[in-house]
Scaffold this motif. Structure first.
Motif, PDB file in Angstrom:
ATOM      1  N   SER A 177     122.226  55.744 -27.491  1.00  0.00           N
ATOM      2  CA  SER A 177     121.676  55.013 -28.628  1.00  0.00           C
ATOM      3  C   SER A 177     120.886  55.953 -29.533  1.00  0.00           C
ATOM      4  CB  SER A 177     120.794  53.872 -28.121  1.00  0.00           C
ATOM      5  OG  SER A 177     120.429  53.043 -29.188  1.00  0.00           O
ATOM      6  N   ILE A 178     119.627  56.191 -29.190  1.00  0.00           N
ATOM      7  CA  ILE A 178     118.765  56.986 -30.089  1.00  0.00           C
ATOM      8  C   ILE A 178     119.222  58.439 -30.172  1.00  0.00           C
ATOM      9  CG2 ILE A 178     117.039  57.543 -28.317  1.00  0.00           C
ATOM     10  CD1 ILE A 178     114.864  57.079 -30.417  1.00  0.00           C
ATOM     11  N   GLY A 179     119.880  58.921 -29.116  1.00  0.00           N
ATOM     12  CA  GLY A 179     120.264  60.331 -29.089  1.00  0.00           C
ATOM     13  C   GLY A 179     121.754  60.575 -29.246  1.00  0.00           C
ATOM     14  N   THR A 180     122.461  59.650 -29.893  1.00  0.00           N
ATOM     15  CA  THR A 180     123.920  59.818 -30.028  1.00  0.00           C
ATOM     16  C   THR A 180     124.272  61.104 -30.770  1.00  0.00           C
ATOM     17  OG1 THR A 180     123.753  57.503 -30.629  1.00  0.00           O
ATOM     18  CG2 THR A 180     125.956  58.383 -30.350  1.00  0.00           C
TER      19      THR A 180
ATOM     20  N   VAL B  45     126.525  64.203 -29.121  1.00  0.00           N
ATOM     21  CA  VAL B  45     127.841  64.486 -29.716  1.00  0.00           C
ATOM     22  C   VAL B  45     127.884  65.941 -30.188  1.00  0.00           C
ATOM     23  CG1 VAL B  45     129.333  64.010 -31.703  1.00  0.00           C
ATOM     24  CG2 VAL B  45     128.367  62.106 -30.386  1.00  0.00           C
ATOM     25  N   HIS B  46     126.791  66.390 -30.809  1.00  0.00           N
ATOM     26  CA  HIS B  46     126.823  67.745 -31.364  1.00  0.00           C
ATOM     27  C   HIS B  46     126.620  68.824 -30.302  1.00  0.00           C
ATOM     28  CE1 HIS B  46     127.471  66.825 -35.581  1.00  0.00           C
ATOM     29  NE2 HIS B  46     126.899  65.675 -35.259  1.00  0.00           N
TER      30      HIS B  46
ATOM     31  N   ASN C 294     126.396  41.751 -31.709  1.00  0.00           N
ATOM     32  CA  ASN C 294     125.801  42.960 -31.123  1.00  0.00           C
ATOM     33  C   ASN C 294     126.748  44.153 -31.035  1.00  0.00           C
ATOM     34  OD1 ASN C 294     124.807  40.411 -29.018  1.00  0.00           O
ATOM     35  ND2 ASN C 294     123.310  41.446 -30.308  1.00  0.00           N
ATOM     36  N   GLY C 295     127.975  43.973 -31.483  1.00  0.00           N
ATOM     37  CA  GLY C 295     128.923  45.084 -31.374  1.00  0.00           C
ATOM     38  C   GLY C 295     129.473  45.231 -29.966  1.00  0.00           C
ATOM     39  N   TYR C 296     130.256  46.280 -29.804  1.00  0.00           N
ATOM     40  CA  TYR C 296     130.968  46.487 -28.541  1.00  0.00           C
ATOM     41  C   TYR C 296     130.325  47.619 -27.730  1.00  0.00           C
ATOM     42  CZ  TYR C 296     134.589  43.559 -30.582  1.00  0.00           C
ATOM     43  OH  TYR C 296     135.264  42.504 -31.138  1.00  0.00           O
ATOM     44  N   PRO C 297     130.542  47.616 -26.424  1.00  0.00           N
ATOM     45  CA  PRO C 297     130.029  48.713 -25.603  1.00  0.00           C
ATOM     46  C   PRO C 297     130.622  50.059 -26.039  1.00  0.00           C
ATOM     47  CG  PRO C 297     130.956  46.959 -24.214  1.00  0.00           C
ATOM     48  CD  PRO C 297     131.267  46.607 -25.634  1.00  0.00           C
ATOM     49  N   ILE C 298     129.816  51.100 -25.984  1.00  0.00           N
ATOM     50  CA  ILE C 298     130.275  52.449 -26.355  1.00  0.00           C
ATOM     51  C   ILE C 298     130.643  53.215 -25.094  1.00  0.00           C
ATOM     52  CG2 ILE C 298     129.502  54.670 -27.304  1.00  0.00           C
ATOM     53  CD1 ILE C 298     127.951  53.096 -29.413  1.00  0.00           C
ATOM     54  N   ARG C 299     131.851  53.748 -25.080  1.00  0.00           N
ATOM     55  CA  ARG C 299     132.292  54.548 -23.926  1.00  0.00           C
ATOM     56  C   ARG C 299     132.054  56.023 -24.242  1.00  0.00           C
ATOM     57  NH1 ARG C 299     136.508  50.903 -24.681  1.00  0.00           N
ATOM     58  NH2 ARG C 299     136.573  49.261 -23.107  1.00  0.00           N
ATOM     59  N   VAL C 300     131.042  56.569 -23.636  1.00  0.00           N
ATOM     60  CA  VAL C 300     130.610  57.927 -23.984  1.00  0.00           C
ATOM     61  C   VAL C 300     131.631  58.978 -23.541  1.00  0.00           C
ATOM     62  CG1 VAL C 300     128.857  59.688 -23.494  1.00  0.00           C
ATOM     63  CG2 VAL C 300     128.160  57.361 -24.104  1.00  0.00           C
ATOM     64  N   CYS C 301     132.124  58.863 -22.301  1.00  0.00           N
ATOM     65  CA  CYS C 301     133.068  59.886 -21.815  1.00  0.00           C
ATOM     66  C   CYS C 301     134.313  59.941 -22.699  1.00  0.00           C
ATOM     67  CB  CYS C 301     133.488  59.595 -20.372  1.00  0.00           C
ATOM     68  SG  CYS C 301     132.190  59.888 -19.186  1.00  0.00           S
ATOM     69  N   GLU C 302     134.854  58.754 -22.980  1.00  0.00           N
ATOM     70  CA  GLU C 302     136.075  58.688 -23.784  1.00  0.00           C
ATOM     71  C   GLU C 302     135.825  59.262 -25.177  1.00  0.00           C
ATOM     72  OE1 GLU C 302     134.970  56.476 -21.730  1.00  0.00           O
ATOM     73  OE2 GLU C 302     136.565  55.355 -20.746  1.00  0.00           O
ATOM     74  N   MET C 303     134.652  58.938 -25.731  1.00  0.00           N
ATOM     75  CA  MET C 303     134.325  59.409 -27.080  1.00  0.00           C
ATOM     76  C   MET C 303     134.182  60.937 -27.099  1.00  0.00           C
ATOM     77  SD  MET C 303     131.166  58.076 -29.416  1.00  0.00           S
ATOM     78  CE  MET C 303     129.849  58.811 -28.488  1.00  0.00           C
TER      79      MET C 303
ATOM     80  N   GLU D 262     122.542  69.698 -36.322  1.00  0.00           N
ATOM     81  CA  GLU D 262     123.159  68.538 -36.960  1.00  0.00           C
ATOM     82  C   GLU D 262     122.154  67.741 -37.777  1.00  0.00           C
ATOM     83  OE1 GLU D 262     122.716  69.043 -33.793  1.00  0.00           O
ATOM     84  OE2 GLU D 262     122.202  67.238 -32.663  1.00  0.00           O
ATOM     85  N   SER D 263     120.875  67.999 -37.606  1.00  0.00           N
ATOM     86  CA  SER D 263     119.852  67.282 -38.365  1.00  0.00           C
ATOM     87  C   SER D 263     118.529  67.995 -38.169  1.00  0.00           C
ATOM     88  CB  SER D 263     119.704  65.840 -37.864  1.00  0.00           C
ATOM     89  OG  SER D 263     119.116  65.843 -36.565  1.00  0.00           O
ATOM     90  N   GLU D 264     117.545  67.620 -38.972  1.00  0.00           N
ATOM     91  CA  GLU D 264     116.203  68.182 -38.821  1.00  0.00           C
ATOM     92  C   GLU D 264     115.598  67.757 -37.488  1.00  0.00           C
ATOM     93  OE1 GLU D 264     117.356  66.701 -41.517  1.00  0.00           O
ATOM     94  OE2 GLU D 264     116.908  67.949 -43.270  1.00  0.00           O
ATOM     95  N   VAL D 265     115.935  66.520 -37.074  1.00  0.00           N
ATOM     96  CA  VAL D 265     115.415  66.006 -35.798  1.00  0.00           C
ATOM     97  C   VAL D 265     115.872  66.919 -34.665  1.00  0.00           C
ATOM     98  CG1 VAL D 265     115.446  64.048 -34.213  1.00  0.00           C
ATOM     99  CG2 VAL D 265     115.516  63.642 -36.671  1.00  0.00           C
ATOM    100  N   SER D 266     117.139  67.254 -34.688  1.00  0.00           N
ATOM    101  CA  SER D 266     117.678  68.111 -33.642  1.00  0.00           C
ATOM    102  C   SER D 266     117.104  69.526 -33.754  1.00  0.00           C
ATOM    103  CB  SER D 266     119.206  68.141 -33.749  1.00  0.00           C
ATOM    104  OG  SER D 266     119.747  68.936 -32.734  1.00  0.00           O
ATOM    105  N   ALA D 267     117.001  70.044 -34.977  1.00  0.00           N
ATOM    106  CA  ALA D 267     116.514  71.415 -35.174  1.00  0.00           C
ATOM    107  C   ALA D 267     115.121  71.603 -34.588  1.00  0.00           C
ATOM    108  CB  ALA D 267     116.512  71.760 -36.668  1.00  0.00           C
ATOM    109  N   ILE D 268     114.230  70.670 -34.838  1.00  0.00           N
ATOM    110  CA  ILE D 268     112.856  70.847 -34.342  1.00  0.00           C
ATOM    111  C   ILE D 268     112.837  70.737 -32.813  1.00  0.00           C
ATOM    112  CG2 ILE D 268     112.124  68.427 -34.605  1.00  0.00           C
ATOM    113  CD1 ILE D 268     109.885  71.481 -35.299  1.00  0.00           C
TER     114      ILE D 268
END
Ligand SMILES: Cc1ncc(C[n+]2csc(CCOP(=O)(O)OP(=O)(O)O)c2C)c(N)n1
Ligand code: SF4
Lengths: 244, 366
Positions: free
Chosen positions: A99-102, A106-107, A154-163, B55-61
């Motif tokens: 959620s907050i750290g998607t 990903v990156h 609420n949307g659908y569940p996110i599958r992290v491994c698949e993504m 990827e963002s300032e949040v990540s950079a810091i």
């Protein structure tokens, strides 16, 4: 007499704060055992999440950092890039990672960052009292979807491994379920593989552990294991998604 | 060996970071500081360091946080909206008592604002910025040379106080070209970092954490970091005075407006008005005592900023009612002209305004 079982050196003497039957405890122990077996405790830096595992820094005997909610992959990146010969792992729940750290996960995966990520998917926000997570199943009741998750609302569940498996960066992605002796063995093997991959310089590894939250699911631990095996693994099938 | 080179402020920051032994740069593009990541992408690897475009300032810091945990000198750079995004991480870094350097080449705000010079992030930079009671050590260069000199200083102060340091400047200081004297006679201190999480290797494990459930323990952290800020207030105040000795009116300005105000001092003096300038170099710790001393002599103050009035509050606190403190500011990316400021000065000496040969609107039109 031969000692056949002992507390892994990867764990400190501190008592876990987890609810009875919670698989956070089990997964911690497996990480500790893997650090023991690979003999890497003294060259490892762990990065802990915000969530029920927020006190993990008290439990593991390696050097350890507490990251803010969702940012563990970036913190781990900073450490690993400065200290490429150390082993760096991060540990995150589904609220934290999916959620907050998607963006961060990903990156980190996209960069093929040479770290090992342990991802605990218990379909809920345990620590804050059982709210909906991006991984909450359709129909599953939580404190913020009290009538059950409705995909139209609420949307659908996110599958992290698949993504993440769609990316070229990761070297290893596996989903496991430590709900049986065989599942436990597989989980430990997966964690060890993720660490070994890093030691071999292969790049980003992620192990998703299908976990439970008996407290917020309002189930006994046994019921929660059954629910993982029957309901959760239908949406989040276990298996290897990437291994290269 | 010293070399003289025509250099941009943003580039000078990068050379200064290399001179300081910086080992990592993590950033995300935003105008008017893009030259910093661009230069760093070349300079970091060439000097044994790491560059990542996050990827963002949040990540950079948070990458900076990780690198600082590893015990290395690390920095990031951004501009106003990007620095807002970094605030979460900066609060955590301050709470974990980690050193690092953050550059803010400010633009016009609030919101997306524009990419023209601004100083409206003064409150954010000097009063904490993120959640909780903490401060940054804030340095404000006014020249390309100072962009260079202040990087090693910022890294040193950060290491010494185990606290994030910020270089706060504006688009003009970042974008202008000046001759830079690139010397290497910096006193780089290697601070031991026994707290670093770099693999225990025989010692007990290190923990870097900012979660303290027990209120007394957390209060202890707050008292410890406040004591550091008090020590910095004692030992690290830096400022420059120009013609303040006999001045009846002292202008207070930093960065680009300070340069303009220095010209205004000369213009005013030519007309027989006794005007001076005090330029804070450290915005935190602020030169409170020095300003209080000037106020005791009955000198009046005119604070000039490129915002709607922020540093003026610190000047008022320092003066504490002992004399008059007035404010002149332009905002939204507008830069005050010398004539504009001179007219403010003239008004305070009972003189009529002079007509400007160019207006500030014309100056910023393109
Ligand atoms: C920036 C921020 N937002 C929200 C929180 C509150 N918070 C703490 S833990 C948590 C959810 C954690 O859930 P998850 O990652 O799934 O871990 P679990 O507790 O289930 O193991 C939240 C929202 C926080 N600490 N920081
Ligand atoms: S609240 Fe849930 S996830 Fe957290 S420790 Fe208890 S059972 Fe485990």
């Amino acid at each position: 007499m031969q000692k056949v079982f002992e507390r892994p050196k990867g764990l400190t003497d501190a008592e876990f704060s987890y609810c009875a039957g919670c698989l956070h405890s089990t997964t911690h122990r497996l990480i500790a055992e893997v650090m023991d077996e690979l003999d890497i405790i003294h060259q490892t830096v762990g990065v802990c999440p915000v969530g029920c595992a927020v006190f993990m820094y008290e439990y593991m005997s390696c050097d350890i950092i507490e990251a803010s909610h969702g940012r563990a992959p970036s913190v781990a990146t900073g450490v690993k890039r400065m200290l490429p010969d150390r082993v760096v792992w991060s540990y995150q729940g589904d609220g934290d990672l999916a959620s907050i750290g998607t963006a961060e996960i990903v990156h980190a995966a996209g960069r093929g960052e040479n770290i090992s990520v342990i991802f605990i998917n218990n379909t809920t926000y345990g620590m804050t009292g059982g709210q909906m997570a991006p991984t909450t199943l359709i129909g599953q009741k939580t404190t913020t979807c009290p009538t059950g998750r409705d995909p139209h609302v609420n949307g659908y569940p996110i599958r992290v491994c698949e993504m993440l498996a769609t990316l070229d960066g990761p070297s290893y992605i596996e989903r496991v379920a430590p709900t049986s002796p065989a599942g436990l063995v597989k989980t430990k093997k997966a964690i060890k593989h993720a660490f070994q991959n890093q030691i071999d310089g292969k790049g980003f590894s992620l192990v998703e552990v299908l976990s439970n939250c008996p407290t917020n699911w309002r189930m006994t631990p046994i019921e929660s294991f059954k629910w993982i095996d029957e309901k959760m693994s239908e949406v989040f099938p276990v298996g290897v998604f990437v291994d290269r | 060996m010293a070399t003289k080179k025509l250099t941009k402020g943003n580039a000078a920051l990068c050379y200064g970071a290399i001179a300081a032994g910086c080992k990592a740069f993590f950033g995300y593009p935003i105008t008017p500081q893009n030259e910093v990541p661009e230069y760093m992408s070349e300079l970091m690897p060439a000097n044994g360091g790491v560059f990542i475009q996050a990827e963002s300032e949040v990540s950079a810091i948070n990458m900076v946080y990780g690198a600082a945990c590893a015990g290395k000198r690390a920095m990031t750079s951004s501009s106003s909206p990007g620095v807002s995004l970094k605030q979460e991480g900066i609060s955590y870094i301050a709470a974990c008592e980690l050193p690092c350097v953050i550059v803010n080449v400010q633009r016009g705000g609030p919101g997306l604002g524009n990419t023209l010079p601004g100083q409206a992030d003064y409150f954010q930079a000097t009063k904490g910025g993120g959640h909780g009671d903490y401060k940054l050590l804030v340095l404000a260069p006014w020249s390309v040379q100072e962009c260079y000199e202040f990087m090693p200083l910022a890294f040193d102060l950060a290491d010494k106080y185990r606290n994030p340091a910020m270089i706060l400047m504006d688009a003009i200081i970042g974008q202008m070209l000046e001759p830079l004297d690139m010397h290497d006679n910096f006193d780089i201190v290697e601070y031991p970092k026994p707290w670093a999480t770099n693999g225990a290797r025989g010692r007990a494990h290190n923990i870097i954490n900012s979660l303290w459930i027990d209120p007394e323990v957390l209060e202890g952290l707050n008292q410890r970091i406040q004591a550091k800020y008090a020590a910095a207030q004692m030992h690290e105040v830096r400022f420059k005075e120009y013609q303040t000795e006999d001045a009846e009116l002292v202008m207070v300005a930093y960065g680009c407006p300070a340069r303009i105000c220095r010209s205004v001092v000369d213009m005013a003096r030519d007309e027989g008005m006794k005007v001076g300038l005090l330029r804070p170099i450290t915005l935190f710790p602020f030169p409170t005592l020095q300003i209080a001393d000037l106020a005791k002599d009955g000198k009046r103050f005119l604070v000039v900023e490129m915002n709607c009035g922020q540093m003026v509050e610190d000047v008022r606190l320092a003066v504490n009612g002992a004399s008059e403190v007035e404010f002149y500011g332009r905002s939204g990316g507008a830069v005050p002209t010398p004539t504009e400021i001179l007219n403010e000065v003239r008004a305070r000496f009972g003189k009529p305004p002079v007509v400007s040969h160019y207006s500030s609107r014309k100056e910023t039109a393109n």
